[in-house]
Design a protein around this motif. Structure first.
Motif, PDB file in Angstrom:
ATOM      1  N   ARG A  35       0.795  -1.229   0.000  1.00  0.00           N
ATOM      2  CA  ARG A  35       0.000   0.000   0.000  1.00  0.00           C
ATOM      3  C   ARG A  35       0.826   1.277   0.000  1.00  0.00           C
ATOM      4  O   ARG A  35       0.280   2.363  -0.138  1.00  0.00           O
ATOM      5  N   GLY A  36       2.123   1.165   0.204  1.00  0.00           N
ATOM      6  CA  GLY A  36       2.943   2.364   0.271  1.00  0.00           C
ATOM      7  C   GLY A  36       2.715   3.170   1.531  1.00  0.00           C
ATOM      8  O   GLY A  36       2.983   4.372   1.550  1.00  0.00           O
ATOM      9  N   LEU A  37       2.237   2.504   2.605  1.00  0.00           N
ATOM     10  CA  LEU A  37       1.929   3.182   3.864  1.00  0.00           C
ATOM     11  C   LEU A  37       2.954   2.802   4.924  1.00  0.00           C
ATOM     12  O   LEU A  37       3.296   1.629   5.065  1.00  0.00           O
ATOM     13  N   ASP A  38       3.402   3.784   5.678  1.00  0.00           N
ATOM     14  CA  ASP A  38       4.277   3.534   6.810  1.00  0.00           C
ATOM     15  C   ASP A  38       3.399   3.463   8.054  1.00  0.00           C
ATOM     16  O   ASP A  38       2.908   4.481   8.538  1.00  0.00           O
ATOM     17  N   VAL A  39       3.178   2.247   8.573  1.00  0.00           N
ATOM     18  CA  VAL A  39       2.258   2.075   9.712  1.00  0.00           C
ATOM     19  C   VAL A  39       3.013   1.753  10.997  1.00  0.00           C
ATOM     20  O   VAL A  39       2.410   1.304  11.973  1.00  0.00           O
ATOM     21  N   ARG A  40       4.320   1.993  10.993  1.00  0.00           N
ATOM     22  CA  ARG A  40       5.061   1.776  12.229  1.00  0.00           C
ATOM     23  C   ARG A  40       4.541   2.706  13.322  1.00  0.00           C
ATOM     24  O   ARG A  40       4.150   3.834  13.060  1.00  0.00           O
ATOM     25  N   HIS A  41       4.521   2.178  14.546  1.00  0.00           N
ATOM     26  CA  HIS A  41       4.054   2.934  15.716  1.00  0.00           C
ATOM     27  C   HIS A  41       2.591   3.364  15.570  1.00  0.00           C
ATOM     28  O   HIS A  41       2.185   4.402  16.087  1.00  0.00           O
ATOM     29  N   GLY A  42       1.801   2.556  14.843  1.00  0.00           N
ATOM     30  CA  GLY A  42       0.371   2.823  14.739  1.00  0.00           C
ATOM     31  C   GLY A  42      -0.020   3.849  13.706  1.00  0.00           C
ATOM     32  O   GLY A  42      -1.193   4.213  13.612  1.00  0.00           O
ATOM     33  N   ARG A  43       0.916   4.309  12.915  1.00  0.00           N
ATOM     34  CA  ARG A  43       0.611   5.338  11.913  1.00  0.00           C
ATOM     35  C   ARG A  43      -0.089   4.734  10.709  1.00  0.00           C
ATOM     36  O   ARG A  43       0.253   3.655  10.258  1.00  0.00           O
TER      37      ARG A  43
END
Length: 261
Positions: free
Chosen positions: A214-222
């Protein structure tokens, strides 16, 4: 004609990279399943098989790193292709670490075999199954490029942490009242720590899969709210992996499956 040939060649190189990654993931899942089975059944034979699988996992990490570097040297890439290469370099490292931790679990099994009176904590079985589910879903998310399944792995990490805390509290109570339980209790404390670390690495892999797909940075809940409700790649195999893991630990956190995807 030359441009088409170059594109075709690049596609082959990327497919090979992904195949290597899936092969490593399957090897790691097999090693983890043997380690978990050995822990629950005090099975020294299964534990010994974990040691035998580690060299293959390490070898695949080196092969993946080398292949990714060769790809980077070949030229420019679009965003999807670059994300695959970056994610592969990170995922292979987490897979190798999971393989190492499976070996540590196998060592705990061998030590516990020498303590005939050692009794496993009551919630060790459910914790093992929660970790097994996370590893399985991470592999499924990788194979099917399924961001929704990867997001479910992120939600399950808190469940594993809850099991760890509860098991530690129970073990501590027993060890303070009976000195004979200190040695086996410490082995189980270490085992739950290993299980937690496997869950952490499975979470890292899931985050990298979401970044790749998805091209999403979801580290730390983002960025989790940006993941669509239905994954684009949702074949029967992906559904099977999800259903096999459904409802394993609802007793710990009601509705622990992700509500944000």
């Amino acid at each position: 004609m030359m441009a088409a040939t170059k594109m075709s060649t690049e596609g082959v190189f990327q497919a090979v990279l992904l195949n290597y990654l899936v092969s490593q993931a399957r090897a790691v899942e097999g090693s983890v399943n043997r380690a978990l089975g050995a822990l629950l059944g005090r099975d020294e034979r299964l534990a010994s098989e974990v040691f035998l699988s580690e060299p293959r996992i390490n070898e695949l990490e080196i092969v993946i790193d080398e292949h990714a570097i060769r790809l980077l040297r070949r030229g420019s890439f679009n965003d999807d292709e670059m994300r695959l290469i970056v994610a592969a370099l990170k995922i292979t490292n987490d897979l190798e670490r999971i393989g190492d931790i499976a070996v540590s679990l196998a060592e705990r099994v061998i030590t516990l075999r020498e303590m005939p009176g050692a009794r496993p904590p009551e919630e060790l079985g459910p914790m093992v199954e929660a970790v097994r589910s996370m590893v399985s879903r991470s592999l499924g998310a990788l194979i099917f490029r399924n961001a929704e399944m990867a997001a479910q792995v992120l939600e399950s990490d808190d469940v594993v942490d809850q099991y760890r805390d509860r098991i530690f509290e129970h073990l501590l109570q027993h060890m303070t009242t009976d000195v004979a339980l200190v040695s086996p209790g410490m082995q189980f404390v270490l085992a739950t720590r290993h299980l937690e670390r496997i869950a952490d690495h499975a979470t890292n892999i899931a985050e990298d899969i979401i970044f790749w797909v998805r091209g999403l940075d979801v580290r730390h809940g983002r960025g989790l709210t940006a993941i669509p409700e239905q994954a684009e790649t949702s074949g029967s195999g992906a559904q099977e992996v999800t259903e096999n893991s459904h409802g394993l630990h609802s007793d710990v956190t009601p509705g622990c499956e992700t509500q944000r995807v």
